[in-house]
Structure formats: C-alpha cells, structure tokens
Design a protein around this motif. Sequence first.
Motif, PDB file in Angstrom:
ATOM      1  N   HIS A  20     -17.276   7.523  27.479  1.00  0.00           N
ATOM      2  CA  HIS A  20     -16.016   8.257  27.329  1.00  0.00           C
ATOM      3  C   HIS A  20     -15.370   7.900  25.990  1.00  0.00           C
ATOM      4  CE1 HIS A  20     -11.986   9.701  28.268  1.00  0.00           C
ATOM      5  NE2 HIS A  20     -12.575  10.439  29.187  1.00  0.00           N
ATOM      6  N   PRO A  21     -14.727   8.848  25.334  1.00  0.00           N
ATOM      7  CA  PRO A  21     -14.062   8.549  24.061  1.00  0.00           C
ATOM      8  C   PRO A  21     -13.032   7.420  24.165  1.00  0.00           C
ATOM      9  CG  PRO A  21     -14.202  10.911  24.366  1.00  0.00           C
ATOM     10  CD  PRO A  21     -14.683  10.277  25.647  1.00  0.00           C
ATOM     11  N   ALA A  22     -12.394   7.295  25.313  1.00  0.00           N
ATOM     12  CA  ALA A  22     -11.407   6.226  25.482  1.00  0.00           C
ATOM     13  C   ALA A  22     -12.072   4.847  25.373  1.00  0.00           C
ATOM     14  CB  ALA A  22     -10.695   6.367  26.827  1.00  0.00           C
ATOM     15  N   ALA A  23     -13.309   4.728  25.829  1.00  0.00           N
ATOM     16  CA  ALA A  23     -14.020   3.448  25.729  1.00  0.00           C
ATOM     17  C   ALA A  23     -14.238   3.088  24.260  1.00  0.00           C
ATOM     18  CB  ALA A  23     -15.353   3.510  26.471  1.00  0.00           C
ATOM     19  N   PHE A  24     -14.566   4.078  23.465  1.00  0.00           N
ATOM     20  CA  PHE A  24     -14.731   3.829  22.030  1.00  0.00           C
ATOM     21  C   PHE A  24     -13.406   3.406  21.410  1.00  0.00           C
ATOM     22  CE2 PHE A  24     -14.665   5.257  17.600  1.00  0.00           C
ATOM     23  CZ  PHE A  24     -15.746   4.545  17.106  1.00  0.00           C
ATOM     24  N   ALA A  25     -12.337   4.074  21.794  1.00  0.00           N
ATOM     25  CA  ALA A  25     -11.011   3.735  21.265  1.00  0.00           C
ATOM     26  C   ALA A  25     -10.637   2.303  21.642  1.00  0.00           C
ATOM     27  CB  ALA A  25      -9.971   4.722  21.787  1.00  0.00           C
ATOM     28  N   VAL A  26     -10.918   1.897  22.881  1.00  0.00           N
ATOM     29  CA  VAL A  26     -10.628   0.532  23.314  1.00  0.00           C
ATOM     30  C   VAL A  26     -11.443  -0.462  22.485  1.00  0.00           C
ATOM     31  CG1 VAL A  26     -10.888  -1.101  25.230  1.00  0.00           C
ATOM     32  CG2 VAL A  26      -9.865   1.146  25.629  1.00  0.00           C
ATOM     33  N   ALA A  27     -12.712  -0.157  22.254  1.00  0.00           N
ATOM     34  CA  ALA A  27     -13.565  -1.049  21.456  1.00  0.00           C
ATOM     35  C   ALA A  27     -13.019  -1.179  20.038  1.00  0.00           C
ATOM     36  CB  ALA A  27     -15.003  -0.535  21.438  1.00  0.00           C
TER      37      ALA A  27
END
Length: 150
Positions: A20-27
């Motif tokens: 999910h794009p949110a996972a990338f943002a969190v990373a």
Amino acid sequence: MYRGSPFTRFAKWTSHAAGHPAAFAVAVLIVGAWALTGPIFGFSDTWQLVINTGTTIVTFLMVFLIQNTQNRDSTALQLKLDELIRALEGAHNAMLDLEELEDKELEQIRQRYEELARRARSEMRHGHKDTDVEQVEVGDATSEGDVRRP
C-alpha cells in the motif's frame, strides 16, 4: 475477508499492507526521522546500527511473507490457466502441467511454439490468416516434423 490458517491470513494481510502507498510513506517517514536524529546522536555507530538492524530484520521477515503470498498466487493462477486449457476445445491437455517438466523439455516445447509463431508471421506477410490451429505434439511422442496441420 481471508480464509485459511492464521499464518496464511497474516501473510496475505502483511503483503497487502506492505504494498500500500501508505506503507511506503511510513517507511520514508521512519528513514527521515532517523536521518534527522543523526546530528543529535553525533552520527554514531549505534545510530547507524539502529537503521541497519531495523531494515535487515524487516527485510528478512518480509521475504518469507511475500514469498508465501506469491507462491499461493502463482499456484492459483496456474490452476486457473489449467482450467482454461482443460475447458477449451482443441487445446492440448498435455500443456496442463508444463511447470512440472524439466528445463530441457520446456525448452523443446518453447522452440516448437517459436517456430509456429515465425511461420504465422511469415504467412501473415504474404496475406494469409494466422488463426489456423496447428497440432503440436508434446512430451515423449515428439519427433522431427511434429508440427502438422489438422
């Protein structure tokens, strides 16, 4: 939402969440926060070890979870393709388990299909259709000239 064992449900959920794009943002936020704390910790070895250890652990675990999900998806896709072959009149049922063949056998079949494609393109350049169904022998029954018109 997901059926199966607790590990299967966890692997599917994790694979979905990690993509999910949110996972990338969190990373990105975690790496950014780590980078911003560099001056606070004097860019020490411990400061570097924190990100190295964290990313190594996450990567190590994600490899297994994603591989599990990919194996399941690959098997499901293969079964769907097998069903299409089985149900399609004129399709070669000998193609149902190609993934189980040795590399040498797969290469022989691939070469036969490449030859069919070359001939079809050649015939198309001469104004012929390429929709004829040619019989292709597969497996132990192959011999020279095994591609023939019905």
